[in-house]
Design a protein around this motif. Structure first.
Motif, PDB file in Angstrom:
ATOM      1  N   ASP A 152      38.548  78.493  58.072  1.00 20.28           N
ATOM      2  CA  ASP A 152      39.571  77.814  57.271  1.00 20.28           C
ATOM      3  C   ASP A 152      40.422  76.961  58.210  1.00 20.28           C
ATOM      4  OD1 ASP A 152      41.525  76.943  55.574  1.00 20.28           O
ATOM      5  OD2 ASP A 152      42.307  78.935  55.070  1.00 20.28           O
ATOM      6  N   GLN A 153      39.978  75.734  58.448  1.00 18.37           N
ATOM      7  CA  GLN A 153      40.638  74.849  59.402  1.00 18.37           C
ATOM      8  C   GLN A 153      41.956  74.313  58.871  1.00 18.37           C
ATOM      9  OE1 GLN A 153      36.465  73.366  61.488  1.00 18.37           O
ATOM     10  NE2 GLN A 153      37.401  72.073  59.964  1.00 18.37           N
ATOM     11  N   MET A 154      42.037  74.114  57.574  1.00 23.25           N
ATOM     12  CA  MET A 154      43.250  73.542  56.989  1.00 23.25           C
ATOM     13  C   MET A 154      44.460  74.454  57.211  1.00 23.25           C
ATOM     14  SD  MET A 154      42.251  70.641  55.810  1.00 23.25           S
ATOM     15  CE  MET A 154      43.466  70.102  54.613  1.00 23.25           C
ATOM     16  N   SER A 155      44.245  75.759  57.130  1.00 21.26           N
ATOM     17  CA  SER A 155      45.360  76.687  57.331  1.00 21.26           C
ATOM     18  C   SER A 155      45.891  76.632  58.761  1.00 21.26           C
ATOM     19  CB  SER A 155      44.916  78.123  57.016  1.00 21.26           C
ATOM     20  OG  SER A 155      44.634  78.253  55.645  1.00 21.26           O
ATOM     21  N   LEU A 156      45.023  76.302  59.713  1.00 24.31           N
ATOM     22  CA  LEU A 156      45.453  76.181  61.104  1.00 24.31           C
ATOM     23  C   LEU A 156      46.376  74.992  61.312  1.00 24.31           C
ATOM     24  CD1 LEU A 156      42.220  76.843  63.209  1.00 24.31           C
ATOM     25  CD2 LEU A 156      44.297  78.222  63.205  1.00 24.31           C
ATOM     26  N   PHE A 157      46.059  73.886  60.643  1.00 24.42           N
ATOM     27  CA  PHE A 157      46.747  72.638  60.967  1.00 24.42           C
ATOM     28  C   PHE A 157      47.887  72.270  60.020  1.00 24.42           C
ATOM     29  CE2 PHE A 157      42.806  72.324  63.321  1.00 24.42           C
ATOM     30  CZ  PHE A 157      43.279  71.908  64.559  1.00 24.42           C
ATOM     31  N   LYS A 158      47.962  72.882  58.859  1.00 25.72           N
ATOM     32  CA  LYS A 158      49.069  72.565  57.953  1.00 25.72           C
ATOM     33  C   LYS A 158      50.441  72.821  58.564  1.00 25.72           C
ATOM     34  CE  LYS A 158      46.684  72.781  53.501  1.00 25.72           C
ATOM     35  NZ  LYS A 158      46.459  73.544  52.249  1.00 25.72           N
ATOM     36  N   PRO A 159      50.640  73.902  59.356  1.00 22.09           N
ATOM     37  CA  PRO A 159      51.962  74.078  59.971  1.00 22.09           C
ATOM     38  C   PRO A 159      52.236  73.108  61.123  1.00 22.09           C
ATOM     39  CG  PRO A 159      50.744  76.173  59.841  1.00 22.09           C
ATOM     40  CD  PRO A 159      49.773  75.073  59.581  1.00 22.09           C
ATOM     41  N   LEU A 160      51.205  72.441  61.626  1.00 27.00           N
ATOM     42  CA  LEU A 160      51.354  71.594  62.805  1.00 27.00           C
ATOM     43  C   LEU A 160      51.402  70.107  62.481  1.00 27.00           C
ATOM     44  CD1 LEU A 160      48.655  73.292  65.103  1.00 27.00           C
ATOM     45  CD2 LEU A 160      51.072  73.881  64.879  1.00 27.00           C
ATOM     46  N   CYS A 161      50.910  69.733  61.325  1.00 25.73           N
ATOM     47  CA  CYS A 161      50.710  68.317  61.023  1.00 25.73           C
ATOM     48  C   CYS A 161      51.524  67.859  59.819  1.00 25.73           C
ATOM     49  CB  CYS A 161      49.225  68.043  60.763  1.00 25.73           C
ATOM     50  SG  CYS A 161      48.185  68.330  62.220  1.00 25.73           S
ATOM     51  N   LYS A 162      51.920  66.598  59.843  1.00 31.62           N
ATOM     52  CA  LYS A 162      52.681  66.008  58.739  1.00 31.62           C
ATOM     53  C   LYS A 162      51.815  65.821  57.496  1.00 31.62           C
ATOM     54  CE  LYS A 162      55.366  62.624  59.475  1.00 31.62           C
ATOM     55  NZ  LYS A 162      55.738  61.219  59.730  1.00 31.62           N
ATOM     56  N   PHE A 163      50.532  65.635  57.716  1.00 32.65           N
ATOM     57  CA  PHE A 163      49.605  65.332  56.628  1.00 32.65           C
ATOM     58  C   PHE A 163      48.274  65.980  56.961  1.00 32.65           C
ATOM     59  CE2 PHE A 163      46.069  62.719  55.141  1.00 32.65           C
ATOM     60  CZ  PHE A 163      46.372  62.492  53.810  1.00 32.65           C
ATOM     61  N   CYS A 164      47.696  66.691  56.011  1.00 35.84           N
ATOM     62  CA  CYS A 164      46.371  67.308  56.183  1.00 35.84           C
ATOM     63  C   CYS A 164      45.536  67.013  54.951  1.00 35.84           C
ATOM     64  CB  CYS A 164      46.484  68.823  56.364  1.00 35.84           C
ATOM     65  SG  CYS A 164      47.140  69.353  57.946  1.00 35.84           S
ATOM     66  N   ALA A 165      44.287  66.670  55.160  1.00 37.31           N
ATOM     67  CA  ALA A 165      43.403  66.415  54.024  1.00 37.31           C
ATOM     68  C   ALA A 165      41.985  66.807  54.390  1.00 37.31           C
ATOM     69  CB  ALA A 165      43.448  64.938  53.623  1.00 37.31           C
ATOM     70  N   SER A 166      41.255  67.276  53.390  1.00 32.58           N
ATOM     71  CA  SER A 166      39.830  67.552  53.537  1.00 32.58           C
ATOM     72  C   SER A 166      39.082  66.611  52.610  1.00 32.58           C
ATOM     73  CB  SER A 166      39.520  69.011  53.173  1.00 32.58           C
ATOM     74  OG  SER A 166      38.139  69.275  53.312  1.00 32.58           O
ATOM     75  N   PRO A 174      51.622  64.345  64.438  1.00 33.81           N
ATOM     76  CA  PRO A 174      50.167  64.411  64.234  1.00 33.81           C
ATOM     77  C   PRO A 174      49.789  64.568  62.768  1.00 33.81           C
ATOM     78  CG  PRO A 174      50.999  66.500  65.079  1.00 33.81           C
ATOM     79  CD  PRO A 174      52.164  65.561  65.067  1.00 33.81           C
ATOM     80  N   VAL A 175      48.600  64.060  62.441  1.00 33.81           N
ATOM     81  CA  VAL A 175      48.003  64.240  61.117  1.00 33.81           C
ATOM     82  C   VAL A 175      46.564  64.700  61.334  1.00 33.81           C
ATOM     83  CG1 VAL A 175      49.484  62.578  59.930  1.00 33.81           C
ATOM     84  CG2 VAL A 175      47.378  61.785  61.012  1.00 33.81           C
ATOM     85  N   PHE A 176      46.001  65.346  60.327  1.00 35.96           N
ATOM     86  CA  PHE A 176      44.655  65.921  60.471  1.00 35.96           C
ATOM     87  C   PHE A 176      43.815  65.619  59.252  1.00 35.96           C
ATOM     88  CE2 PHE A 176      41.952  69.763  59.531  1.00 35.96           C
ATOM     89  CZ  PHE A 176      40.967  69.479  60.466  1.00 35.96           C
ATOM     90  N   ILE A 177      42.573  65.178  59.495  1.00 36.75           N
ATOM     91  CA  ILE A 177      41.593  64.999  58.414  1.00 36.75           C
ATOM     92  C   ILE A 177      40.335  65.780  58.763  1.00 36.75           C
ATOM     93  CG2 ILE A 177      40.259  63.396  57.010  1.00 36.75           C
ATOM     94  CD1 ILE A 177      42.155  61.183  57.827  1.00 36.75           C
ATOM     95  N   GLU A 178      39.900  66.587  57.816  1.00 41.26           N
ATOM     96  CA  GLU A 178      38.664  67.359  57.948  1.00 41.26           C
ATOM     97  C   GLU A 178      37.549  66.614  57.227  1.00 41.26           C
ATOM     98  OE1 GLU A 178      38.162  71.902  57.218  1.00 41.26           O
ATOM     99  OE2 GLU A 178      37.781  70.934  55.292  1.00 41.26           O
ATOM    100  N   PHE A 179      36.434  66.414  57.934  1.00 39.94           N
ATOM    101  CA  PHE A 179      35.282  65.722  57.361  1.00 39.94           C
ATOM    102  C   PHE A 179      34.096  66.677  57.272  1.00 39.94           C
ATOM    103  CE2 PHE A 179      37.786  62.296  59.212  1.00 39.94           C
ATOM    104  CZ  PHE A 179      37.742  61.320  58.226  1.00 39.94           C
TER     105      PHE A 179
END
Length: 625
Positions: free
Chosen positions: A157-171, A196-201
């Motif tokens: 579950d990568q999104m749970s790792l990065f939601k507290p760290l990033c302004k924007f997260c999307a899969s 930082p922002v994160f996108i999961e592909f």
């Protein structure tokens, strides 16, 4: 007896509910979208091309990575469009390099890593970027959309790792989502307080249709009704991933929202500054953020004539020898000041949570982030005026409104005299002999005197780097890189890589402690392969000295603090760089050794100076917690 009308009405409602349910299911499964948008099953195109197109439209020049099969289409497509792919030896280094590019270029830094452990390796670097307020896009691979949660390779579950760290997260779930998602992420990274922002592909959104279809559609589908339902579901899912994938979409940057001070706030601050006799400005990294050019900020500060203490990326803002740049005795100056302007500076541990500010001082605080703006104001200090806005733009407007007004000359002159006295004392300490090896202060003074005027300094370490912060003088703005408030060790390799790519004609100096070097010495391989010849100065005292200095007197043990006088120069040579061991007997030749390192760097070879240093009492009493 039931009324026929009521019975018909109930039946009609049931039919409407059923129809609504079917339409909702059709919408969620993409059936309705597929009716209106074509799926090009023969197209060789892939989602990586969409990612690359958006990045190029946003002016991205570099993507830092450690390669993995999940993200290969992104890397290949970026290279084809002229975006340089720079691969590192650790995923954290890729993110640190992207962070450095963001800070030095004013654009979003970009890193791409593979799924699972590739992404978990970046967590510290992403958190560092969050706390340093660096606009950064991290792209991560992921298991296929149908296999997530089913035990696929590197699936977590990568999104749970990065939601507290990033302004924007999307899969991303379909290829058609890639362009709008990347555009939105890049705008979010730069808006408000950057970060930082994160996108999961998922892997099936990046590879071509013919490759993905082989993984999704069963070669021998099960028989019977259930088999047909499963086969239809899988085929529909595949079709939906690629429906409308290659339709023309807008790639241009979205508007970026930057908070600004109000006219009333500017007027109030002008009045406070004009009445102050002993004002001080504390400038933080936030003051260097776009859209205000740093050269304009420098001119504004010089126009105001107010003594400035510079921290983070703002170091060097006023050049090497400005009469209003004060480097020493900050605590004493703050006690005496009648007005303090915190321009992007936060009242955290670096300002003793606000306790160093005098309660008699008027305090103007300017920060894009409301939480940082008011941090600890409920306990140790109170702002006279708190402005949630961009610090750089604020300083320009303040200077323009106070055109012709200057701080009383005797105030900065007095602080500068104290500054010079302290620096002369530090220089005298540099001439003292240590029990073993070279005096670290002398080494740092020598590097500072000989480094080129356009040098970029990267700071990665504890005790040796702490001393460097007092001694080494960046010659201009955006020429000092340190981790920031998180105090992360290991930034050196990535920061130096990003800095050298942004400033290929400049000398890039990495000041390492021997402890921190261990995190990224392998990046000498990266410096060699990607022709980024930096110069590393390692203060090698065989110890985690910043910890040992407190631990031994307080707790009576040096456990876990001792290292060895390791041959780090040999390690650098093994990775293709040039390594030099510098010992006490080389003291008279120290200048010649540094000049030779500069020549070799200019000729294209990364250099590591493994300088054996002794102990001094400089910075005695400084804390590391």
């Amino acid at each position: 007896m039931e009324s026929p009308g009521l019975s018909g009405s109930a039946a009609g409602c049931s039919a409407c509910v059923a129809l609504g349910g079917l339409l909702f299911a059709a919408y969620k499964l993409g059936v309705l979208y597929q009716l209106l948008h074509k799926t090009e099953t023969k197209s060789p195109r892939h989602g990586g091309e969409s990612v690359a197109a958006v990045l190029r439209a946003h002016g991205v020049k570099y993507v830092f990575t450690l390669v993995g099969g999940h993200i290969s289409p992104i890397l290949v497509a970026c290279e084809k469009l002229g975006i340089r792919i720079v691969d590192t030896r650790h995923e954290a280094t890729a993110v640190f390099a992207a962070d450095a590019v963001a800070r030095l270029s004013g654009t979003v830094g970009v890193a791409a890593v593979t799924a699972g452990p590739g992404l978990t390796n970046t967590v510290t670097a992403v958190k560092n970027a969050q706390m340093a307020e660096s606009p950064l896009l991290l792209m991560g691979g992921a298991a296929g959309t149908l296999l997530q949660g089913r035990g696929a390779l590197q699936d977590i579950d990568q999104m749970s790792l990065f939601k507290p760290l990033c302004k924007f997260c999307a899969s991303v779930r379909t290829v058609r989502e890639i362009v709008p998602t990347v555009r939105k992420a890049l705008a979010a990274a730069q808006s408000g307080t950057p970060g930082p922002v994160f996108i999961e592909f998922p892997i099936d959104t990046l590879y071509p249709y013919h490759v993905v279809s082989k993984e999704i559609v069963a070669k021998n589908p099960p028989k019977g009704l259930m088999g047909k339902i499963v086969s239809w579901y899988l085929q529909n899912h595949l079709t939906n991933i690629f429906a409308g994938a290659w339709e023309t979409r807008d790639l241009s940057p979205l508007p970026v929202d930057i908070p600004q001070a109000t006219d009333d706030q500017i007027q109030r601050c002008m009045e406070l500054v004009s009445r102050a006799k002993k004002p001080v400005i504390l400038l933080g990294s936030q003051a260097t953020l776009p859209p205000t050019p740093v050269e304009d900020i420098r001119k504004a500060l010089e126009s105001l004539g107010i003594p400035c203490f510079l921290g983070g990326m703002s170091r060097g803002m006023l050049g090497k020898d400005s009469p209003i740049h004060i480097r020493q005795n900050r605590r004493d100056a703050l006690k005496e000041a009648d007005l303090v302007l915190l321009a992007g500076t936060v009242c955290d541990f670096r300002l003793s949570y606000g306790r160093v500010l005098s309660r008699r001082s008027k305090i103007i605080a300017v920060n894009r982030d409301k939480t940082q703006l008011l941090k600890n104001s409920d306990m140790f200090w109170k702002p006279t005026v708190a402005v949630q806005g961009d610090a750089g733009s604020f300083l320009l407007r303040l200077s323009k409104g106070l055109m012709g007004h200057r701080c009383p000359e005797e105030w900065p002159q007095g602080l500068k005299a104290g500054d010079n006295a302290k620096e002369n004392s530090n220089r005298a300490k540099a001439e003292e002999k240590t029990d073993l090896h070279l005096n670290p202060l002398k080494v740092l003074h020598c590097v500072d005197e000989l480094m080129a005027e356009d040098s970029v300094i990267v700071a990665d370490g504890g005790d040796f780097v702490g001393s460097a912060a007092y001694i080494m003088r960046p010659r201009g703005p955006m020429r000092w890189l340190d981790p920031g408030a998180f105090g992360t060790l290991g930034v050196g390799g990535g920061f130096a890589l990003g800095a050298k790519l942004c400033r290929p004609e400049s000398e890039v100096w990495v000041v390492y402690g021997d402890g921190s070097l261990g995190y990224s010495v392998a990046e000498f391989d990266t410096f060699t392969r990607h022709k980024t010849p930096v110069i590393a100065v390692v203060g090698n005292d065989a110890c985690w000295s910043q910890i040992s200095r407190e631990q031994v007197p307080m707790l009576g043990s040096n456990v876990a603090c001792g290292l060895a006088f390791t041959d780090y120069h040999t390690v650098a040579e093994g990775y293709g760089g040039r390594g030099v061991l510098v010992r006490r007997e080389d003291e008279e030749r120290l200048g010649d050794i540094i000049r030779k390192a500069q020549r070799e760097s200019a000729e294209g070879r990364a250099v590591l100076l493994n300088v054996l240093i002794g102990k001094t009492n400089f910075r005695e009493g400084s804390i590391s917690v």
